[in-house]
Design an enzyme around this catalytic site. Structure first.
Site, short mmCIF file in Angstrom:
data_model
loop_
_atom_site.label_atom_id
_atom_site.label_comp_id
_atom_site.label_asym_id
_atom_site.label_seq_id
_atom_site.Cartn_x
_atom_site.Cartn_y
_atom_site.Cartn_z
CG ASP A 26 -0.15 0.16 2.53
OD1 ASP A 26 1.10 0.24 2.51
OD2 ASP A 26 -0.80 0.22 3.60
CG ASP A 35 -3.38 2.47 5.12
OD1 ASP A 35 -4.48 2.22 4.60
OD2 ASP A 35 -2.67 1.60 5.67
CG ASP A 92 1.56 3.17 4.67
OD1 ASP A 92 0.46 2.70 4.97
OD2 ASP A 92 2.53 2.44 4.31
N1 DCT Z 1 3.00 -0.37 11.76
C1 DCT Z 1 3.33 -0.80 13.02
N2 DCT Z 1 2.57 -1.76 13.60
C2 DCT Z 1 1.52 -2.30 12.96
C3 DCT Z 1 1.20 -1.87 11.68
C4 DCT Z 1 1.96 -0.89 11.09
O1 DCT Z 1 4.28 -0.32 13.62
N3 DCT Z 1 0.81 -3.25 13.56
C5 DCT Z 1 3.82 0.67 11.13
C6 DCT Z 1 5.06 0.12 10.51
C7 DCT Z 1 4.94 0.37 9.07
C8 DCT Z 1 3.81 1.36 8.92
O2 DCT Z 1 3.08 1.31 10.11
C9 DCT Z 1 2.95 1.09 7.73
O3 DCT Z 1 2.41 -0.23 7.77
P1 DCT Z 1 2.40 -1.16 6.48
O4 DCT Z 1 1.91 -0.40 5.31
O5 DCT Z 1 1.68 -2.39 6.85
O6 DCT Z 1 3.93 -1.54 6.32
P2 DCT Z 1 5.03 -1.11 5.27
O7 DCT Z 1 6.32 -1.15 5.98
O8 DCT Z 1 4.64 0.16 4.62
O9 DCT Z 1 5.00 -2.32 4.25
P3 DCT Z 1 4.34 -2.38 2.79
O10 DCT Z 1 5.42 -1.90 1.89
O11 DCT Z 1 4.03 -3.80 2.54
O12 DCT Z 1 3.15 -1.51 2.77
MG MG Z 2 2.80 0.41 3.62
#
Ligand code: DCT
Ligand code: MG
Length: 398
Positions: free
Chosen positions: A232, A322, A234
């Site tokens: 996604d 997000d 963010d």
């Molecule tokens: N985060 C966290 N604990 C969680 C969920 C998320 O600390 N339970 C933090 C860490 C990364 C950030 O929020 C964004 O989450 P993701 O989009 O799920 O992770 P990402 O590192 O951006 O991985 P991706 O590239 O797959 O989106």
């Molecule tokens: Mg992400």
């Protein structure tokens, strides 16, 4: 330098343990007197870039961690995630089991997997899992936006094994998120590229500035850590004026709707209340206003085109986005928390708690001895409060 010992000159690994740092000579080429690397048991003290020299081990560990997660076995799941993170931080590949002897966070089970991979090029336990019906079904079901291990378990126990089993079973009620998850499954399960993330940044920038010109938009999550692909995109959006952020997301959502690109929206209003902090029980999600979106991204907006399947001639794709909008005085904490990685965040909080007697989450940093909150306007301020060397986002790929 104390750790240049005889055994090192002979090429044998040694370790010198200080309070929580273990100095380990890594199997590098050239002079046996090459300086030793330092491997901490906390990811927030290990600079971890995207260059993973131990992918064959970490890929195997990830399958095992995931399988434990599907079985609700938190401890072994975390153990494999920690081991993965340690191996990712190493500057070179592990070539023999001896090289892992003094690394932190590696237990018997992880070492057994490493040994198997070293000897046979694969792990039989992992291969068995990959062909296991339960693992495969959970993997399939949890690939749907809005379906977690609990729902997957429920469906699996009812004998359901495929998407068509679910979609033709009229006794199953799908919530709105899951309905969208199934509708856009092909697009959403395809990774988002960095070019697509950049294009979405312009889209979000445009929508945000259209409703609040003074607002700021920051890319966070994996793309902020330099990843080429993610599941996604963010963003953190906020306003310079405290309190103005409250109406920000609802207005941005309206604007995206007006532009005709909002395919799904789950908005959660803020439940943030400084008086309820510090939060002694760690919760995965913070209390800031946020929205989980699916947006329509046009191919013409993306440099080099969309990351789509061959033969896809639609000219657009659905993408998960997000948005989170903290009050501006909480911005640094939110940015640090949302930048990740998950393992980096876990260890940062654990380090704060165990080594510093502080409570850190996405909202604040609280010093338990001084009984006070520590202010921060940048991520650097937070690292400094914790007595940690600053790490750039691209070094937080733990
Ligand atoms: N985060 C966290 N604990 C969680 C969920 C998320 O600390 N339970 C933090 C860490 C990364 C950030 O929020 C964004 O989450 P993701 O989009 O799920 O992770 P990402 O590192 O951006 O991985 P991706 O590239 O797959 O989106
Ligand atoms: Mg992400």
């Amino acid at each position: 330098i104390s750790w240049f010992t005889d055994s090192m000159r002979e090429g044998r690994p040694v370790a010198v343990e200080t309070k929580h740092l273990i100095q380990i000579p890594l199997p590098t080429e050239g002079s046996p007197l090459t300086p030793v690397a330092t491997v901490s048991r906390y990811a927030c003290q290990r600079r971890t870039t995207l260059e993973n020299h131990n992918k064959k081990f970490t890929d195997a560990f990830e399958v095992l961690a995931e399988s434990y997660e599907f079985n609700n076995m938190e401890r072994p799941c975390l153990a494999f995630r920690r081991a993965t993170s340690v191996l990712k931080s190493l500057p070179c590949a592990v070539r023999c089991l001896g090289a892992t002897q003094d690394l932190p966070c590696l237990g018997q089970h992880t070492k057994k997997v490493i040994e198997e991979v070293l000897q046979c090029g694969r792990s039989f336990e992992v291969e068995e899992l990959l062909s296991d019906e339960r693992y495969q079904t959970f993997k399939l079901f949890t690939s749907v936006f809005g379906v977690g291990p609990k729902t997957a378990e429920k469906w699996f126990c009812r004998g359901l094994r495929s998407f068509s089993d679910i979609l033709t079973d009229h006794s199953i009620h799908l919530n709105r998120m899951q309905q969208s998850g199934f509708l856009h499954h092909g697009d959403i399960s395809r990774a988002v590229s960095a070019a697509e993330a950049r294009s979405l940044r312009s889209v979000i920038d445009g929508a945000v500035h259209c409703v609040t010109p003074a607002a700021t938009v920051a890319l966070t999550g994996g793309f902020h850590r330099g990843k080429e692909f993610g599941h996604d995109v963010d963003f953190i959006v906020t306003t310079p004026e405290l309190g103005e952020e409250e109406s920000l997301l609802p207005n941005v959502i309206d604007e995206l709707k007006k532009q005709g690109i909002l395919l799904y929206c789950n908005y959660q209003a803020s439940t943030f209340d400084m008086r309820k902090l510090p939060n002694h029980h760690f919760e995965a999600m913070d209390n800031f206003a946020k929205c989980f979106l699916i947006l329509r991204l046009e191919s013409s907006q993306v440099e080099g085109g969309l990351h789509c399947a061959e033969g896809d001639i639609r000219g657009w794709r659905a993408v998960r986005v997000d948005l989170v909008s903290p009050p501006v005085d909480r911005y640094a904490f939110a940015l640090l928390g949302w930048t990740g990685s998950r393992q980096f965040e876990r260890d940062l909080r654990r380090f704060a708690q165990v080594e510093r007697g502080m409570i850190l989450d996405n909202h604040a940093l609280y010093d338990k001895k001084k009984k006070e909150f520590l202010a921060a306007s940048t991520e650097k301020d937070i690292f400094a409060h914790l007595g940690l060397e600053y790490m750039e986002p691209w070094q937080r790929n733990a």
